[in-house]
Scaffold this motif. Sequence first.
Motif, short mmCIF file in Angstrom:
data_model
loop_
_atom_site.label_atom_id
_atom_site.label_comp_id
_atom_site.label_asym_id
_atom_site.label_seq_id
_atom_site.Cartn_x
_atom_site.Cartn_y
_atom_site.Cartn_z
N HIS A 171 0.87 -1.17 0.00
CA HIS A 171 0.00 0.00 0.00
C HIS A 171 0.91 1.22 0.00
CE1 HIS A 171 -3.83 -1.83 0.12
NE2 HIS A 171 -3.91 -2.11 1.40
N GLU A 172 0.83 2.01 -1.07
CA GLU A 172 1.66 3.21 -1.18
C GLU A 172 3.13 2.89 -0.92
OE1 GLU A 172 -0.03 6.00 1.50
OE2 GLU A 172 -1.77 6.40 0.24
N ASN A 173 3.62 1.83 -1.57
CA ASN A 173 5.02 1.42 -1.49
C ASN A 173 5.43 0.94 -0.10
OD1 ASN A 173 5.94 1.74 -4.21
ND2 ASN A 173 5.79 3.95 -3.90
N LYS A 174 4.47 0.67 0.78
CA LYS A 174 4.75 0.12 2.09
C LYS A 174 3.99 -1.18 2.26
CE LYS A 174 5.56 4.63 4.26
NZ LYS A 174 5.15 5.56 5.34
N LEU A 175 4.53 -2.06 3.09
CA LEU A 175 3.89 -3.34 3.31
C LEU A 175 2.51 -3.16 3.93
CD1 LEU A 175 4.09 -6.47 3.31
CD2 LEU A 175 5.04 -6.29 5.62
N ASN A 176 1.50 -3.77 3.32
CA ASN A 176 0.15 -3.78 3.87
C ASN A 176 0.19 -4.58 5.18
OD1 ASN A 176 -2.54 -4.16 4.46
ND2 ASN A 176 -3.06 -5.11 2.51
N PRO A 177 -0.27 -4.01 6.30
CA PRO A 177 -0.24 -4.75 7.58
C PRO A 177 -0.91 -6.12 7.50
CG PRO A 177 -0.78 -2.44 7.96
CD PRO A 177 -0.80 -2.64 6.46
N ALA A 178 -1.95 -6.23 6.66
CA ALA A 178 -2.65 -7.51 6.54
C ALA A 178 -1.78 -8.57 5.87
CB ALA A 178 -3.93 -7.32 5.74
N ALA A 179 -0.71 -8.12 5.19
CA ALA A 179 0.16 -9.05 4.46
C ALA A 179 1.38 -9.45 5.27
CB ALA A 179 0.59 -8.42 3.14
N ASP A 180 1.28 -9.41 6.58
CA ASP A 180 2.38 -9.84 7.44
C ASP A 180 2.77 -11.27 7.06
OD1 ASP A 180 4.06 -10.70 9.46
OD2 ASP A 180 2.84 -9.91 11.09
N PRO A 181 4.00 -11.49 6.58
CA PRO A 181 4.40 -12.83 6.12
C PRO A 181 4.25 -13.91 7.18
CG PRO A 181 5.99 -11.18 5.41
CD PRO A 181 5.06 -10.49 6.36
N ARG A 182 4.25 -13.52 8.45
CA ARG A 182 4.09 -14.52 9.51
C ARG A 182 2.66 -15.06 9.56
NH1 ARG A 182 6.17 -10.77 14.29
NH2 ARG A 182 4.78 -9.41 13.08
N LYS A 183 1.72 -14.34 8.97
CA LYS A 183 0.31 -14.74 9.01
C LYS A 183 -0.20 -15.28 7.68
CE LYS A 183 -0.69 -13.51 13.29
NZ LYS A 183 -1.76 -12.55 13.57
N VAL A 184 0.66 -15.31 6.66
CA VAL A 184 0.26 -15.79 5.34
C VAL A 184 1.07 -17.05 5.03
CG1 VAL A 184 -0.01 -15.22 2.91
CG2 VAL A 184 -0.20 -13.42 4.64
N TRP A 185 0.39 -18.18 4.96
CA TRP A 185 1.06 -19.46 4.76
C TRP A 185 1.09 -19.76 3.26
CZ3 TRP A 185 -2.46 -22.50 8.70
CH2 TRP A 185 -2.35 -21.90 9.96
N LEU A 186 2.28 -19.93 2.72
CA LEU A 186 2.45 -20.15 1.29
C LEU A 186 3.06 -21.52 1.01
CD1 LEU A 186 3.85 -16.64 0.28
CD2 LEU A 186 1.48 -17.43 0.15
N ASN A 187 2.75 -22.05 -0.14
CA ASN A 187 3.34 -23.30 -0.60
C ASN A 187 4.73 -23.02 -1.17
OD1 ASN A 187 4.02 -25.75 -1.77
ND2 ASN A 187 2.64 -25.50 -3.51
N ARG A 188 5.74 -23.53 -0.49
CA ARG A 188 7.12 -23.33 -0.95
C ARG A 188 7.80 -24.63 -1.33
NH1 ARG A 188 7.91 -18.15 0.12
NH2 ARG A 188 6.86 -17.19 1.91
N ASP A 189 7.21 -25.76 -0.98
CA ASP A 189 7.89 -27.05 -1.14
C ASP A 189 7.23 -28.00 -2.13
OD1 ASP A 189 9.66 -26.20 0.86
OD2 ASP A 189 8.38 -27.02 2.44
N TYR A 190 5.94 -27.81 -2.38
CA TYR A 190 5.20 -28.75 -3.24
C TYR A 190 4.92 -28.07 -4.58
CZ TYR A 190 4.45 -31.02 1.29
OH TYR A 190 4.63 -31.61 2.52
N LEU A 191 5.97 -27.93 -5.39
CA LEU A 191 5.86 -27.11 -6.60
C LEU A 191 5.82 -27.93 -7.88
CD1 LEU A 191 8.29 -24.24 -5.58
CD2 LEU A 191 5.80 -24.30 -5.38
N THR A 192 5.79 -29.25 -7.76
CA THR A 192 5.65 -30.11 -8.94
C THR A 192 4.35 -30.89 -8.82
OG1 THR A 192 6.79 -32.02 -7.96
CG2 THR A 192 8.16 -30.35 -9.08
N LEU A 193 3.85 -31.35 -9.96
CA LEU A 193 2.61 -32.11 -9.95
C LEU A 193 2.75 -33.38 -9.12
CD1 LEU A 193 -0.26 -32.43 -10.96
CD2 LEU A 193 0.63 -33.57 -13.00
N ALA A 194 3.91 -34.03 -9.20
CA ALA A 194 4.12 -35.27 -8.45
C ALA A 194 4.01 -35.03 -6.95
CB ALA A 194 5.49 -35.85 -8.79
#
Length: 328
Positions: free
Chosen positions: A288-311
Motif C-alpha cells: 500500500h503506497e510502497n509500504k507493506l500492507n499490515p494484513a500481508a504480514d508474512p508470519r500470518k500468510v502461509w504459502l506453498n514453498r515445497d510442493y511445486l511439482t505435480l508429483a
Amino acid sequence: MRRLIMLLLCSLLLFTVGCDFGSDNNSKRDIILYSTLEPKFTEELLAVYNEKNKKKKNFQAVKAIYELDKGPKPDLIIASTLLLANLKQEGKLQPSTCNAANNIPFDYKDVDGYWNGVFYDPVVFVINHQFARRVGQQKLLGWNDLENLTDARFTMENLNNTPGTMNLLAAMACHMGEQSAITYMWNANRFVTQYTKFPFSSIRLVATGEADMTVTVQSIVSKYLENEFPAYVVTPIEGTPANLYGMAVFKGSESTFGNQEFMNWMLANDEVKVISQKQDTGFVYILHENKLNPAADPRKVWLNRDYLTLAKLEALTSQWVEKVRFSK
C-alpha cells in the motif's frame, strides 16, 4: 513439470478476449500481458492504465491474452506463483526488476528475481450467524478453536478439485508440517457433512443453514457478501493458507522500460486496489503506497514453498484422499 503447467493452464479461463493488437504508438509495439485473472478484472485494469498513460512520450499500451498458444507472443504474465515457479523451471521466464519490487518482502518474491508477488487470496471461515450465536463468536476465531468444537456441521470443497485447492493444502503442510496438516484435516473430518465439487456450493449450504460453516478462499465469498447475507467471514487469527499471485517477464521480451512501468503500477499504485475493490475480487495486496500492507504480514500468510511439482502435489493430496476424505 509440463503436466503441472498444462493442468494449471487448463484449469484457467480458456478463451481469448478479442483485442486489437495494433500499436498505439508508431515507434513501439504494444506490450502483451498473459493473464489468468478474470477477464473483466484484467480488462478494467488495462483500460485504466492505458488511458492514464497514453499521452506519455515513451508509452506502450498493454493488451491482454488468455491463452498462451493464441495471439502474439506475450511479454508479461500475471498468474499464481505455482504456475510462475513451473514456468521458471521450464526456462520460459527471465529475471526482471522494477522500483516497487524493492519494497516487497523476501517471502513474496522469487529468490532469483524471476517473479514478484502482487496480491494473495487467503483462506477464510464463512460462518452461519445462527451457529455463531449458539456457539459464541469468541470460540470461532482460529484454527485451534475449530478443534475444540463438539457439535458442528462443516462443508468444504474437495481439496483435490483444482491446482488452487491442492496448493492450499500444500501451504498448510508447509506451515504445520505434512503429517500435522493431515492429522488436523482428519480431526476436522468428523464434522464434515458434505464435500463439494464447487466452492460456491459450500457457501450456499452455509447461507441456507444446511451447514454451520465452511472454509474457502476470500475471492469466492467476497462476491456474496451483502447486508442480507446470513453468514459472516473470519480470517483465522493464527494465520491462513493463501494462493499468491505474481508478475513475471517472459524470456525474450524486449520491452524492458514498458514492462517495468506496468509492473510498478500493478505492484504499488492504489488505482489497482480501487478497481479490485469495485469488482469484489477479495484479493489482499502486498503493498500500500510502497509500504507493506499490515494484513500481508508474512508470519500470518502461509504459502506453498515445497510442493511445486505435480508429483509432489498429487502425493500430498493422495494422503488427504486416503487418510481424510474417505476415512472411516
